[in-house]
Design a protein around this motif. Sequence first.
Motif, PDB file in Angstrom:
ATOM      1  N   ILE A   1      36.178 -19.565  38.166  1.00 44.56           N
ATOM      2  CA  ILE A   1      36.531 -18.149  38.272  1.00 44.56           C
ATOM      3  C   ILE A   1      35.972 -17.639  39.593  1.00 44.56           C
ATOM      4  O   ILE A   1      34.793 -17.823  39.882  1.00 44.56           O
ATOM      5  CB  ILE A   1      35.972 -17.356  37.072  1.00 44.56           C
ATOM      6  N   PRO A   2      36.815 -17.006  40.415  1.00 44.57           N
ATOM      7  CA  PRO A   2      36.331 -16.537  41.719  1.00 44.57           C
ATOM      8  C   PRO A   2      35.279 -15.434  41.560  1.00 44.57           C
ATOM      9  O   PRO A   2      35.549 -14.409  40.945  1.00 44.57           O
ATOM     10  CB  PRO A   2      37.578 -15.988  42.416  1.00 44.57           C
TER      11      PRO A   2
ATOM     12  N   SER B   1      36.748  -7.517  39.825  1.00 48.47           N
ATOM     13  CA  SER B   1      37.599  -8.685  40.095  1.00 48.47           C
ATOM     14  C   SER B   1      37.256  -9.849  39.157  1.00 48.47           C
ATOM     15  O   SER B   1      38.149 -10.553  38.679  1.00 48.47           O
ATOM     16  CB  SER B   1      37.454  -9.133  41.552  1.00 48.47           C
ATOM     17  N   VAL B   2      35.988 -10.032  38.887  1.00 45.80           N
ATOM     18  CA  VAL B   2      35.561 -11.094  37.967  1.00 45.80           C
ATOM     19  C   VAL B   2      36.037 -10.754  36.559  1.00 45.80           C
ATOM     20  O   VAL B   2      36.535 -11.624  35.830  1.00 45.80           O
ATOM     21  CB  VAL B   2      34.026 -11.284  38.010  1.00 45.80           C
TER      22      VAL B   2
ATOM     23  N   ARG C   1      38.605  -9.051  35.706  1.00 44.58           N
ATOM     24  CA  ARG C   1      40.052  -9.276  35.652  1.00 44.58           C
ATOM     25  C   ARG C   1      40.365 -10.759  35.471  1.00 44.58           C
ATOM     26  O   ARG C   1      41.162 -11.140  34.606  1.00 44.58           O
ATOM     27  CB  ARG C   1      40.710  -8.730  36.919  1.00 44.58           C
ATOM     28  N   HIS C   2      39.731 -11.615  36.278  1.00 41.66           N
ATOM     29  CA  HIS C   2      39.962 -13.062  36.166  1.00 41.66           C
ATOM     30  C   HIS C   2      39.497 -13.592  34.811  1.00 41.66           C
ATOM     31  O   HIS C   2      40.155 -14.448  34.214  1.00 41.66           O
ATOM     32  CB  HIS C   2      39.262 -13.815  37.294  1.00 41.66           C
TER      33      HIS C   2
ATOM     34  N   LEU D   1      42.080 -12.541  32.187  1.00 40.94           N
ATOM     35  CA  LEU D   1      43.295 -13.362  32.279  1.00 40.94           C
ATOM     36  C   LEU D   1      43.065 -14.756  31.707  1.00 40.94           C
ATOM     37  O   LEU D   1      43.921 -15.288  30.985  1.00 40.94           O
ATOM     38  CB  LEU D   1      43.765 -13.458  33.734  1.00 40.94           C
ATOM     39  N   ARG D   2      41.929 -15.326  32.028  1.00 46.41           N
ATOM     40  CA  ARG D   2      41.641 -16.666  31.503  1.00 46.41           C
ATOM     41  C   ARG D   2      41.476 -16.635  29.987  1.00 46.41           C
ATOM     42  O   ARG D   2      41.949 -17.524  29.283  1.00 46.41           O
ATOM     43  CB  ARG D   2      40.376 -17.220  32.165  1.00 46.41           C
TER      44      ARG D   2
ATOM     45  N   ARG E   1      44.914 -16.412  28.541  1.00 49.60           N
ATOM     46  CA  ARG E   1      45.641 -17.671  28.729  1.00 49.60           C
ATOM     47  C   ARG E   1      45.151 -18.751  27.760  1.00 49.60           C
ATOM     48  O   ARG E   1      45.940 -19.490  27.192  1.00 49.60           O
ATOM     49  CB  ARG E   1      45.494 -18.139  30.178  1.00 49.60           C
TER      50      ARG E   1
ATOM     51  N   LYS F   1      36.243 -13.475  25.772  1.00 50.70           N
ATOM     52  CA  LYS F   1      35.541 -13.510  27.065  1.00 50.70           C
ATOM     53  C   LYS F   1      34.140 -14.076  26.871  1.00 50.70           C
ATOM     54  O   LYS F   1      33.648 -14.842  27.698  1.00 50.70           O
ATOM     55  CB  LYS F   1      35.471 -12.111  27.668  1.00 50.70           C
TER      56      LYS F   1
END
Length: 127
Positions: free
Chosen positions: A44-45, A82-83, A85-86, A89-90, A93, A98
Amino acid sequence: MKKDKRMFLRVRPSVLAEIRAYGEKHDRMTARSVILSGLAALGIPVPEAARLGVRKMRTGAQDASEQEDKECVSFSVLLPESVWRHLSLRAAREMKQKRTIILEGLSALGLKISDDMKADISRLEKE
């Protein structure tokens, strides 16, 4: 300006102790920095600046004795948007919480996280 998102985590006291111990061994990292490093280990970015966080950590001796009797403890962590959000999404998916992905990240760092701890939190509350 992007804001951080607060996330509440509910874990066993042993997991929180592992996070603190890891933080102490690695340049006195904050719990947030440890969690973000774990997410980065999963791909994760995570902005490098967000992972930097040095603070005086409490010894934990008092906390450990207070938490010994508890099945689970709660704490919050601020994640960069941003983290967040990623991570969201993960989680969607992979159809996981989380929290589970965060625990998998901590496990990827080498922290001892049992498989049952990674399970759905509702299961823990029923035990």
